[in-house]
Motif scaffolding. Structure first.
Motif, mmCIF file in Angstrom:
data_model
loop_
_atom_site.group_PDB
_atom_site.id
_atom_site.type_symbol
_atom_site.label_atom_id
_atom_site.label_comp_id
_atom_site.label_asym_id
_atom_site.label_seq_id
_atom_site.Cartn_x
_atom_site.Cartn_y
_atom_site.Cartn_z
ATOM 1 N N THR A 1 32.639 31.783 17.883
ATOM 2 C CA THR A 1 33.008 31.318 16.271
ATOM 3 C C THR A 1 34.549 32.089 15.927
ATOM 4 O O THR A 1 34.453 33.128 15.926
ATOM 5 C CB THR A 1 31.801 31.780 15.201
ATOM 6 O OG1 THR A 1 30.880 31.138 16.134
ATOM 7 C CG2 THR A 1 32.001 31.318 13.679
ATOM 8 N N LYS B 1 38.354 24.384 14.734
ATOM 9 C CA LYS B 1 37.255 22.920 15.249
ATOM 10 C C LYS B 1 36.709 22.361 16.620
ATOM 11 O O LYS B 1 36.336 22.974 17.226
ATOM 12 C CB LYS B 1 36.906 21.432 14.338
ATOM 13 C CG LYS B 1 36.868 22.285 12.540
ATOM 14 C CD LYS B 1 36.981 21.351 11.900
ATOM 15 C CE LYS B 1 36.200 21.498 10.415
ATOM 16 N NZ LYS B 1 36.241 20.673 9.284
ATOM 17 N N ALA B 2 38.064 21.700 17.274
ATOM 18 C CA ALA B 2 38.109 21.838 17.956
ATOM 19 C C ALA B 2 37.715 22.423 19.608
ATOM 20 O O ALA B 2 36.635 22.157 20.260
ATOM 21 C CB ALA B 2 39.467 21.443 19.084
ATOM 22 N N PRO C 1 30.019 25.852 22.238
ATOM 23 C CA PRO C 1 29.620 26.895 21.239
ATOM 24 C C PRO C 1 29.256 27.817 20.813
ATOM 25 O O PRO C 1 29.367 28.246 19.796
ATOM 26 C CB PRO C 1 28.343 25.393 21.375
ATOM 27 C CG PRO C 1 29.382 25.602 22.772
ATOM 28 C CD PRO C 1 30.244 25.724 23.281
ATOM 29 N N GLU D 1 36.210 25.537 18.644
ATOM 30 C CA GLU D 1 34.382 26.098 18.770
ATOM 31 C C GLU D 1 33.442 25.258 18.897
ATOM 32 O O GLU D 1 32.635 24.907 19.769
ATOM 33 C CB GLU D 1 34.327 26.068 16.897
ATOM 34 C CG GLU D 1 35.050 27.556 16.504
ATOM 35 C CD GLU D 1 34.891 27.867 14.985
ATOM 36 O OE1 GLU D 1 34.810 29.423 14.890
ATOM 37 O OE2 GLU D 1 34.472 27.045 14.798
ATOM 38 N N ALA D 2 33.214 23.943 18.582
ATOM 39 C CA ALA D 2 33.101 22.471 19.560
ATOM 40 C C ALA D 2 33.206 22.301 21.060
ATOM 41 O O ALA D 2 32.265 22.080 21.496
ATOM 42 C CB ALA D 2 33.501 21.189 19.264
#
Lengths: 315, 462
Positions: free
Chosen positions: B76, B66-67, B73, B69-70
């Motif tokens: 994926t 998650k970190a 952006p 991908e944040a």
């Protein structure tokens, strides 16, 4: 007297008959289209998942792949596996297992079936009991045996032997006892199914034959020899073939009980050697050559056996 | 056309599509990845198992994804779990041959040859720059080289191990041995093993493998420790009939039958030994630090029972220790964008002190063990090595003294031979004979094994 006048002219008969045959075939085809459709699915799936891999295996056994480039190498893979350090021992072990499994695993289920067939009470319960090991996943059953075969006194078999003041064994760990140990476990795991098949066959034997035997003064062994075995010979013959084919493909027993090769290769089977070559040595072509050899051996055996084996008598 | 015929055609079509659907099941788990808007998707396998450490390791992996991908952006990450198959070599081979590996796929250091033979990986040499992998020059050659052939890079190593002596300090203490002074020679190991085995109750002083190719693997490690090798440096001759190999087997045979310190149960494979160790029945064995993790996470052992010393040698320090490890390859056919995204992810997760696998603060907060001397990937003296050590010390929740002897006495790393598994399969027989036959003829066993390796592995492969 035949009324020739009602028959059509000869020249007209053939095309009409052909049309009629064609129409019948067409009707038949369309009538069975749904059936054929279901069949096509099964045939395509069977071809894709069963026949194609076999053909592919044979093709691969004559190829080698290096850095993504596949070349034809003739018999080189067969030569390589022939010279494999474990090749001869793997075949010897496999044949030894097959013979032992026939001596124990072929005769024992038959006699248990004969015995069960004599019971008048608790028949269903006993059948369930003998079939129970078949319902156990083979891996789970073999892990149970792995603990039972512990060569220290912690193993249940050695514990029993010691309690009875009998000599203990190192079981799978001993070169001499490896195959007998595998056969005992394999027979226990698989004989339930065979017993049920024999039982079904035994129950088809007409009771009058035994009555006649008894009137003639035949004892239990003579009745088995002269009535039971002849009356079940087709099933016995079929089970013999199936058992040889199945035991020659020995794999999971050495893998779990002997961690593959056993003591100095005492458990290495042909199929385990294939697995070793394909998945540890990354020689898929060599493994394919071994698979091809095994397939040919079993095909030849099956062909010869089915020619020589007893056939269903026809009137 | 009649309605009946329509229905029949529909049946045929439906069945055909079922079959084609089944056939398509094997068409791979990689993704095409790129899109016109610059977004890229990559599949990555072998996250931690959901059963590892009660799911905490997997939770940390997911939060890292998650970190990442944040922060990126356009990328994926799709995690593909293949369960315990990551550590089962046959499953890896099956996936590779079936072409079902992910875009970024896990493999052992010894897998490069089979990956290239299967045409399974992209050459990523041109994509490795200071921007994509900033720590590249700080990674040990032992970690990088197994993924490089003829100057071409096919994978990124991110974990490494070297073997040492793993021992149970509780049993050491019970046997009257000083746990802070582990045996450093094979002669000392034999003496200590006898004392530990004398505790009885099924306790084994020193335990070793002899099946499933692990026997050959440990034989090789013990041979390296005495300065021997399975094959010559040029790879053209088998060398397991050496005096060093005789000493390895002679020592094991003596411990097994004269010292009675290796137990009755043999033909042990990887899980068998660790099961016994987890049950507190094994005094010593050779292994890497991650075997302690395995004992704790998979075989119900306790970190507090285990310590590590350096690999024992013959009358002095070991001359070599077997090293190995793992890394990530990039699937053949992966696009340039996917490779760049994959490198970015690996750098984030596995090659940056303080992040991902080196995020000791998060691991400590999750109750995971911090302080094991693994993974050993940085060159000594580099900024990354220094930062990693500092962070580890600051966050450790294990007794670092347990590994002090192992860390303070580094042994030269020797990698596995080519065709290692074929050689190990032959050497399994040598180990099983030594550990089960009181009258084993060691010279004959080694000569036979040497001939087999020469004829069926080296000559056949040349």
């Amino acid at each position: 007297m035949t009324d020739l006048a009602v028959l059509p002219p000869v020249a007209d008969v053939a095309p009409r008959a052909a049309r009629s045959r064609h129409g019948a075939m067409r009707r038949k085809l369309f009538d069975n289209l749904t059936g054929h459709a279901f069949l096509i699915g099964a045939v395509v799936c069977f071809g894709f998942f069963s026949w194609y891999p076999m053909v592919r295996e044979f093709i691969m056994s004559f190829q080698q792949t290096h850095r993504g480039v596949t070349t034809w190498v003739g018999w080189k893979n067969y030569e390589n596996v022939w010279h494999d350090a474990a090749f001869v021992q793997a075949w010897k072990n496999t044949l030894y297992f097959t013979v032992l499994a026939l001596v124990v695993g072929y005769a024992l289920p038959f006699f248990i079936a004969v015995l069960l067939n004599e019971f008048r009470h608790a028949r269903g319960y006993l059948r369930f009991l003998v079939y129970l090991p078949v319902m156990l996943p083979p891996a789970s059953g073999l892990f149970l045996f792995k603990y039972a075969y512990d060569p220290s006194d912690a193993g249940i078999f050695n514990y029993i032997l010691k309690t009875l003041h009998l000599p203990t064994s190192e079981w799978v760990q001993s070169q001499a006892m490896t195959m007998p140990s595998l056969v005992i476990a394999s027979t226990w795991l698989n004989m339930g199914g065979t017993i049920l098949i024999y039982l079904a066959s035994l129950q088809n034997i007409p009771g009058e034959l035994y009555e006649a035997g008894e009137l003639d003064g035949a004892g239990i062994w003579r009745q088995i020899w002269h009535v039971t075995i002849p009356q079940t010979r087709l099933i016995l013959s079929l089970m013999f073939l199936l058992q040889v084919v199945a035991t020659m493909q020995l794999f999971v027993e050495p893998l779990i009980l002997a961690n593959g090769d056993g003591n100095q290769g005492s458990a290495t089977s042909v199929v385990y050697l294939m697995y070793q070559r394909a998945f540890y040595e990354h020689d898929l072509n060599g493994a394919a050559a071994l698979g091809g050899m095994l397939l040919i051996v079993l095909l030849v055996f099956s062909a010869v056996y089915t020619r020589l084996a007893p056939k269903q008598e026809t009137d | 056309m009649s309605t009946r015929l329509h229905r029949r055609i529909a049946v045929v079509a439906a069945l055909s599509s079922v079959c084609l659907g089944l056939a398509a099941c094997g068409s791979g788990s990689g993704t095409k990845g790129g899109s016109a808007d610059g977004k890229v998707t990559i599949t990555v396998d072998c996250p931690p198992l959901k059963t590892d450490n009660g799911g905490k390791s997997l939770a940390n992996w997911n939060s890292d994804v998650k970190a990442f991908e944040a922060a990126n952006p356009n990328i994926t990450i799709k995690t593909v779990s293949v369960g315990a198959q990551c550590d089962n070599p046959p499953d890896f081979t099956a996936r590779l041959q079936g072409g079902t590996q992910t875009d970024v796929f896990y493999g052992y250091m010894t897998d490069l040859n089979q990956v290239l033979d299967a045409d399974g990986a992209e050459d990523i040499t041109q994509y490795i720059t200071k921007d994509t992998v900033p720590g590249w020059d700080s990674i040990s050659d032992n970690i990088k080289n197994p993924f490089i052939e003829n100057g071409h890079v096919y994978g990124i190593g991110y974990a490494g191990y070297t073997m040492g002596l793993v021992y149970n300090k509780t049993l050491f203490a019970q046997a009257g041995l000083d746990p802070t002074k582990p045996p450093t020679t094979w002669q000392d190991v034999a003496t200590a093993a006898q004392k530990i085995a004398a505790l009885g109750n099924g306790v084994v002083g020193y335990e070793d493998y002899s099946a499933g190719n692990t026997g050959g693997w440990h034989f090789t490690a013990e041979l390296y420790s005495r300065g021997g090798a399975d094959v010559s440096t040029d790879g053209k001759s088998a060398t397991v009939n050496s005096p060093e190999a005789q000493a390895v087997l002679g020592n094991l045979h003596d411990m097994r039958f004269n010292g009675n310190s290796m137990g009755v149960k043999q033909l042990l494979g990887w899980p068998d030994l660790l099961t016994n160790a987890g049950a507190g029945k094994v005094g010593m064995f050779i292994g890497a630090p991650d075997t302690i993790t395995a004992i704790v996470t998979q075989f119900k052992g306790q970190y507090s029972d285990w310590m590590m010393g350096p690999m024992p040698g013959d009358g002095g320090p070991a001359k070599g220790t077997l090293g190995g490890g793992s890394g990530y390859f990039f699937k053949k056919g992966a696009s340039a964008d996917q490779i760049k995204a994959g490198l970015k992810w690996i750098t984030f997760e596995d090659l940056t002190p303080g992040q991902g696998q080196f995020n000791y603060a998060l691991q400590k907060a999750s109750g995971l063990p911090v302080g094991l001397p693994e993974p050993e990937i940085w060159k000594p003296g580099t900024a990354e090595a220094q930062k990693d050590n500092d962070l580890k010390k600051a966050n450790t929740n294990l007794d670092l003294d347990a590994f002090a002897n192992y860390v303070a006495n580094p042994v030269p790393v020797v990698t596995e031979p080519a065709n290692a598994q074929a050689i190990y399969a032959i050497l399994d027989g040598v180990m099983s004979a030594t550990l089960t036959d009181p009258n084993a003829n060691i010279t004959k066993l080694l000569n036979d094994a040497n001939n087999k390796i020469q004829n069926t592995v080296i000559n056949a492969g040349s």
